[in-house]
Motif scaffolding. Structure first.
Motif, PDB file in Angstrom:
ATOM      1  N   LYS A  28       1.030  -1.363  -0.515  1.00  0.00           N
ATOM      2  CA  LYS A  28      -0.046  -0.611   0.265  1.00  0.00           C
ATOM      3  C   LYS A  28       1.145   2.179  -0.226  1.00  0.00           C
ATOM      4  O   LYS A  28       1.919   1.324   0.391  1.00  0.00           O
ATOM      5  CB  LYS A  28      -1.052   0.453   1.170  1.00  0.00           C
ATOM      6  CG  LYS A  28      -1.784  -1.113   1.463  1.00  0.00           C
ATOM      7  CD  LYS A  28      -2.936  -1.060   0.012  1.00  0.00           C
ATOM      8  CE  LYS A  28      -4.170  -2.517   0.612  1.00  0.00           C
ATOM      9  NZ  LYS A  28      -5.244  -2.225  -0.920  1.00  0.00           N
ATOM     10  N   VAL A  30       0.948   4.988   1.538  1.00  0.00           N
ATOM     11  CA  VAL A  30       0.389   4.969   3.023  1.00  0.00           C
ATOM     12  C   VAL A  30       1.045   6.486   3.404  1.00  0.00           C
ATOM     13  O   VAL A  30       2.237   6.723   3.169  1.00  0.00           O
ATOM     14  CB  VAL A  30       0.386   4.237   4.342  1.00  0.00           C
ATOM     15  CG1 VAL A  30       0.336   5.019   5.614  1.00  0.00           C
ATOM     16  CG2 VAL A  30      -0.373   2.765   4.286  1.00  0.00           C
ATOM     17  N   HIS A 202      -3.293   5.197  -0.385  1.00  0.00           N
ATOM     18  CA  HIS A 202      -4.510   3.614   0.085  1.00  0.00           C
ATOM     19  C   HIS A 202      -5.382   4.084   1.344  1.00  0.00           C
ATOM     20  O   HIS A 202      -5.945   3.978   1.239  1.00  0.00           O
ATOM     21  CB  HIS A 202      -4.020   2.846  -0.117  1.00  0.00           C
ATOM     22  CG  HIS A 202      -3.443   2.610  -1.506  1.00  0.00           C
ATOM     23  ND1 HIS A 202      -1.860   2.093  -2.030  1.00  0.00           N
ATOM     24  CD2 HIS A 202      -4.186   2.075  -2.763  1.00  0.00           C
ATOM     25  CE1 HIS A 202      -1.968   2.026  -3.080  1.00  0.00           C
ATOM     26  NE2 HIS A 202      -3.117   1.125  -3.784  1.00  0.00           N
ATOM     27  N   LYS A 203      -4.023   4.630   2.257  1.00  0.00           N
ATOM     28  CA  LYS A 203      -4.838   4.882   3.683  1.00  0.00           C
ATOM     29  C   LYS A 203      -3.596   6.310   4.465  1.00  0.00           C
ATOM     30  O   LYS A 203      -2.355   6.256   3.219  1.00  0.00           O
ATOM     31  CB  LYS A 203      -3.701   3.881   4.879  1.00  0.00           C
ATOM     32  CG  LYS A 203      -4.246   4.357   5.776  1.00  0.00           C
ATOM     33  CD  LYS A 203      -6.073   3.930   6.444  1.00  0.00           C
ATOM     34  CE  LYS A 203      -5.803   4.004   8.067  1.00  0.00           C
ATOM     35  NZ  LYS A 203      -5.679   3.021   8.475  1.00  0.00           N
ATOM     36  N   GLU A 215      -7.321   9.561  10.259  1.00  0.00           N
ATOM     37  CA  GLU A 215      -7.284   8.548   9.256  1.00  0.00           C
ATOM     38  C   GLU A 215      -8.597   8.201   8.526  1.00  0.00           C
ATOM     39  O   GLU A 215      -9.137   8.096   8.689  1.00  0.00           O
ATOM     40  CB  GLU A 215      -6.155   6.867  10.134  1.00  0.00           C
ATOM     41  CG  GLU A 215      -7.840   6.937  11.269  1.00  0.00           C
ATOM     42  CD  GLU A 215      -6.822   5.283  12.039  1.00  0.00           C
ATOM     43  OE1 GLU A 215      -7.042   4.277  11.674  1.00  0.00           O
ATOM     44  OE2 GLU A 215      -6.568   5.695  12.877  1.00  0.00           O
ATOM     45  N   THR A 217      -8.901   6.478   4.244  1.00  0.00           N
ATOM     46  CA  THR A 217      -8.294   6.692   3.283  1.00  0.00           C
ATOM     47  C   THR A 217      -8.106   8.058   2.501  1.00  0.00           C
ATOM     48  O   THR A 217      -8.854   8.698   2.841  1.00  0.00           O
ATOM     49  CB  THR A 217      -9.258   5.275   1.781  1.00  0.00           C
ATOM     50  OG1 THR A 217     -10.590   6.622   1.223  1.00  0.00           O
ATOM     51  CG2 THR A 217      -9.799   4.229   2.586  1.00  0.00           C
ATOM     52  N   SER A 219      -8.862   9.242  -0.718  1.00  0.00           N
ATOM     53  CA  SER A 219     -10.159   9.875  -1.104  1.00  0.00           C
ATOM     54  C   SER A 219     -11.175  10.396   0.191  1.00  0.00           C
ATOM     55  O   SER A 219     -11.405  11.610   0.235  1.00  0.00           O
ATOM     56  CB  SER A 219     -10.600   8.858  -1.642  1.00  0.00           C
ATOM     57  OG  SER A 219     -11.213   7.724  -1.107  1.00  0.00           O
ATOM     58  N   GLU A 220     -11.065   9.905   0.924  1.00  0.00           N
ATOM     59  CA  GLU A 220     -11.701  10.329   2.234  1.00  0.00           C
ATOM     60  C   GLU A 220     -11.255  11.410   2.952  1.00  0.00           C
ATOM     61  O   GLU A 220     -12.262  12.127   3.405  1.00  0.00           O
ATOM     62  CB  GLU A 220     -11.737   9.212   3.581  1.00  0.00           C
ATOM     63  CG  GLU A 220     -13.477   8.422   2.577  1.00  0.00           C
ATOM     64  CD  GLU A 220     -12.829   6.683   4.300  1.00  0.00           C
ATOM     65  OE1 GLU A 220     -12.814   5.933   4.035  1.00  0.00           O
ATOM     66  OE2 GLU A 220     -11.794   6.559   5.266  1.00  0.00           O
TER      67      GLU A 220
END
Length: 240
Positions: A28, A30, A202-203, A215, A217, A219-220
């Motif tokens: 991923k 991060v 991704h995170k 914390e 993703t 996009s969030e």
């Protein structure tokens, strides 16, 4: 892959990290974002053993990194691209890249990895015999990343890769970071530039004054109103 639990670090009476928890999953990207002085670099320095925590544990594939010397991290597959690039200015591009493979003795694979780096960064191939100190800032950042890749990392940590670079170069560097990740390298990205880092993460974690405050993703967090106001500006588009 990498796990940080209840990490606390102080400099004198100043609490730099106040018990943070975060995790980097294998394969991923991060991102750890936050303003200057938030504690991002202290987190990174703790991971590589340059700062000793008061409390907490950092594990890599279940191994306690407190028991691993900094110089041995590269043998575990952990490599750092430092802030400010830190290339060797009086050595050529090729010599800088070969230093990244210092611990290796598999010559044929080193040649293959050198070609891989040149595929990712064609400009480095054009400047093989040029002194690193004469490269532009963007080219030096490419060289720093390429040098790190020559150690064949499983976890590549990058400290402020966008710092001091023009927007077009930043976009190019981050496109390459995504490509490196697609080829199987896990990335931990320490960044002030929330806009570009959250678009590829991704995170992601947001750090403020030694605490992880948010914390989610990438996009969030791009859609999060607090993040937009603090780091992006309310009018920033979240389209990739």
């Amino acid at each position: 892959m990498l796990k940080i639990e209840n990490l606390k670090v102080s400099y004198g009476g100043i609490k730099a990290l106040k018990g943070i928890h975060m995790e980097v999953e294998e394969n991923k990207i991060v991102a750890l974002i936050g303003a200057n002085g938030a504690g991002k670099s202290t987190t990174l320095r703790s991971i590589v053993g340059l700062v000793k925590p008061e409390v907490g544990i950092i594990t890599y594939h279940g191994e306690d990194l407190a028991k691993v010397q900094t110089k041995d991290l590269v043998r575990r597959g952990i490599t750092l691209v430092p802030e400010g690039r830190r290339v060797f200015p009086n050595l050529t591009v090729l010599e800088n890249l070969k230093i990244g493979a210092f611990y290796r003795n598999d010559d044929e694979n080193i040649k293959d990895d050198l070609e891989w780096v040149y595929t990712l960064f064609p400009r480095l191939k054009e400047r093989t015999w040029q002194l690193a100190g004469t490269l532009s800032g963007g080219e030096q950042q490419m060289l720093a990343v390429g040098r790190a890749l020559m150690s064949r990392p499983k976890l590549l940590m990058m400290d402020e890769p966008s710092l001091g670079l023009a927007p077009l170069i930043v976009k190019e560097i981050f496109n390459i970071i995504e490509e490196i990740n697609r080829q199987g390298v896990t990335i931990l990205l320490i960044e002030q530039n929330a806009n570009v880092s959250l678009k590829i993460a991704h995170k992601a974690y947001v750090m403020e004054t030694g605490d992880i405050t948010l914390e989610g993703t990438g996009s969030e967090l791009l859609r999060n109103e607090e993040v937009k106001k603090a780091y992006l500006g309310e009018s920033v588009s979240v389209q990739k």
